[in-house]
Design a protein around this motif. Structure first.
Motif, short mmCIF file in Angstrom:
data_model
loop_
_atom_site.label_atom_id
_atom_site.label_comp_id
_atom_site.label_asym_id
_atom_site.label_seq_id
_atom_site.Cartn_x
_atom_site.Cartn_y
_atom_site.Cartn_z
N CYS A 220 0.84 -1.20 0.00
CA CYS A 220 0.00 0.00 0.00
C CYS A 220 0.88 1.26 0.00
O CYS A 220 1.94 1.29 0.64
CB CYS A 220 -0.90 -0.01 1.23
N ALA A 221 0.42 2.27 -0.70
CA ALA A 221 1.18 3.52 -0.77
C ALA A 221 1.37 4.13 0.61
O ALA A 221 2.35 4.82 0.87
CB ALA A 221 0.46 4.49 -1.70
N CYS B 11 -5.12 1.07 2.56
CA CYS B 11 -6.09 2.13 2.28
C CYS B 11 -7.18 1.69 1.31
O CYS B 11 -8.27 2.25 1.30
CB CYS B 11 -5.36 3.35 1.72
N ASN B 12 -6.91 0.68 0.49
CA ASN B 12 -7.87 0.21 -0.51
C ASN B 12 -8.24 1.29 -1.52
O ASN B 12 -9.30 1.23 -2.15
CB ASN B 12 -9.14 -0.33 0.16
N ALA B 13 -7.38 2.30 -1.66
CA ALA B 13 -7.68 3.39 -2.59
C ALA B 13 -6.51 3.67 -3.52
O ALA B 13 -6.69 4.12 -4.65
CB ALA B 13 -8.04 4.65 -1.81
N CYS B 14 -5.31 3.36 -3.06
CA CYS B 14 -4.14 3.67 -3.88
C CYS B 14 -4.06 2.72 -5.08
O CYS B 14 -4.82 1.76 -5.17
CB CYS B 14 -2.87 3.59 -3.03
N CYS C 15 -3.30 -1.01 -4.06
CA CYS C 15 -4.45 -1.69 -3.44
C CYS C 15 -5.50 -2.00 -4.50
O CYS C 15 -6.06 -3.10 -4.54
CB CYS C 15 -5.07 -0.81 -2.35
ZN LIG Z 1 -3.35 1.38 -0.48
#
Ligand SMILES: [Zn+2]
Length: 552
Positions: A64-65, A73-76, A79
């Protein structure tokens, strides 16, 4: 967007969403936070318990970033790529189809290149136990000293098939089978999100069918959703799963415990007519009786039964008045027919036979009753031992003679106390024949020991009810002694049998030697054994009979 099956749509995206594997996720989160992540991880556990899911979340956490972080984060970009299954630096390899040594060598060649845009290159090898031995050996060196940017995650259902040399280079995490209630709860959440109405019994039925695998449960839920219109009923689920409804199993066990064979057979017939597979029904029934046998063990054992609370309660009330022996007998008979059910062309008949047999066989004595019986026997055989053990403890002075008399009196008169073996036998109205004669001899031995010794040499027979023929073996002295006491013996016989008995004496002085003597002795011993109070008590207690007596 195309339809996603529930197992994919609701796949956990971070460690906290993983159901019931906290022992694994907590360790991983701590390791990531502390920066102590091993370069090779092995996840083991039954299918559908979350091995690949945890491996992917771990990959996200490491790449993850924002990371490495226990909460990706499940957004980068990283992910997102992992979620959608096209990450450039996370390689998911199926061990079953990439199991050759050449493929492992190729993988090894690629390790030296740096990751495309992430922190680590992560290799997730599923079903790793399928690799060939040569492939494992090719992996060995790399596993020992991998490049710093490489992480390995292995997943397997059969860790025992992995060479020890590989196992010792991995940090192993065992995922557990998921509880029925945890699977039901997860499905309930999904149903709520999908706005589908389904009752708890239906969800429990699906969860039980899944056998601890979340993926199986969600696949079944998919199936049920696809077939139903509107609210989903339990009978529809039962029909789809091909399993018996729980209600039917409870009704059947109730009929078994009520010993209503007609009802039991009618129920089996109903199941058969409904078209349920008999083998399937048998498995349900077996596990139903097994659960009840466990519940019968008591409150402590209840946690071993993975069933909803209301079913446990229902089982408890059903087995309350059922003996352990009967329940075990039922379970045992059911278990025995497993091969018949599996191979028989008539599985229904095999199942019916179980219950017919169960109702025909006499109820087995429980171990508890057997032990109680043995204790009782022991107290008959050694009353003195028992008395002394009851009176253990310091005594300041030896018991007075009065005390001793009181004790012996209470032993003789107390109704619950068994009679002493050496006390005068109380065989009032003893049956004619050997038992009566044996009683007479014992009375005489207690009363007039010398005469008793002579009687032991006699052979008695009752040609008529009121006539006792006594063959006195021995010399003239013996005969005269017995003859002198004939009146006394007649009185005892009359007292014991409740009838007047005439004694006729015959002398038998021609003892032909040891052989005859031996035979008589054997006969006497056998008669003695038969009428021994201990033997009689044992026969009565265990509802048995004496088949043979051997003189040793
Ligand atoms: Zn992430």
């Amino acid at each position: 967007m195309s339809y996603l099956v529930f197992a994919r749509k609701y796949r956990p995206q971070n460690f906290d969403e993983v159901v019931q594997q906290e022992h694994v996720t907590r360790t991983l989160k701590n390791a990531i936070s502390a920066g102590r992540v091993p370069h090779a991880l092995l996840f083991t556990g039954p299918r559908g318990t979350g091995k690949t899911t945890v491996a992917r979340i771990f990959a996200k956490a490491m790449n993850c970033a924002q990371g490495p972080t226990p909460t990706p984060c499940n957004a980068c970009r990283s992910c997102d790529e992992i979620t959608n299954g096209h990450a450039a630096d996370v390689f998911e390899i199926d061990g079953a189809s990439n199991n050759s040594v050449d493929q492992v060598r190729e993988l090894r060649e690629n390790l030296k290149y740096m990751p495309a845009h992430s922190r680590h290159k992560i290799y997730i090898i599923d079903e790793v136990h399928m690799l060939s031995l040569a492939a494992f050996n090719a992996l060995l060196k790399t596993l020992e000293e991998p490049p710093a940017h490489v992480l390995f995650v292995f997943a397997t259902t059969d860790p025992h098939k992995i060479p020890v040399t590989i196992l010792s280079r991995c940090q192993r995490h065992d995922l557990r089978r998921i509880d029925l209630s945890a699977i039901s709860d997860q499905m309930r959440r999904i149903c709520d999100q999908e706005s589908v109405v389904i009752d708890d019994a239906g969800l429990t039925m699906i969860a039980r069918e899944a056998g601890g695998s979340m993926r199986d449960a969600l696949s079944l839920l998919d199936h049920v959703f696809a077939c139903a219109e509107g609210p989903i009923k339990t009978d529809l689920i039962a029909e789809l799963l091909g399993s018996a409804e729980r209600r039917q199993l409870f009704e059947l066990s109730a009929a078994v415990f009520a010993r209503d064979i007609a009802q039991v057979l009618a129920m089996i017939d109903t199941v058969w007519r409904r078209g349920l597979e008999m083998k399937r029904f048998y498995c349900d029934l077996l596990s139903h009786f097994q659960s009840m046998a466990i519940i019968k063990l008591g409150d402590k054992a209840v946690r071993l039964v993975d069933l909803p609370a209301h079913e446990i309660k229902q089982m408890q009330s059903q087995v309350r008045d059922v003996s352990d022996g009967f329940l075990t007998q039922a379970l045992d008979l059911l278990f025995q027919i497993e091969p018949s059910i599996k191979w028989s062309a008539q599985p229904k008949l095999a199942l019916e036979m179980v219950f017919l047999k169960l109702f025909q066989s006499p109820p087995a004595l429980s171990v508890e009753n057997l032990i109680k019986g043995l204790d009782q026997l022991r107290s008959v055989a050694h009353p003195a031992e028992r008395t002394s053990s009851q009176e253990m403890g310091p005594r300041e002075s030896p018991p007075s003679s009065q005390e001793q008399e009181d004790q012996s009196l209470s032993r003789q008169t107390a109704p619950t106390e068994p009679a002493r073996a050496d006390a005068r036998p109380s065989c009032v109205a003893a049956p004619l024949g050997a038992p009566l004669w044996d009683c007479v001899v014992r009375h005489v031995i207690a009363d007039k020991p010398p005469l008793g010794a002579f009687l032991n040499k006699c052979r008695a027979s009752f040609p008529e009810e009121t006539r006792l023929e006594l063959e006195v073996c021995g010399n003239d002295f013996t005969f005269k002694n017995v003859q002198k006491n004939a009146d006394y013996l007649e009185k005892i016989c009359a007292d014991l049998s409740g009838k007047p008995i005439k004694i006729v004496l015959t002398a038998n002085c021609e003892d032909t030697g040891g052989k005859r003597k031996e035979k008589m002795k054997t006969e006497r011993l056998k008669q003695k054994a038969l009428t021994d109070p201990l033997v009689m008590e044992a026969v009565e207690l265990f509802r048995g009979k004496v088949v043979d007596i051997k003189v040793i």
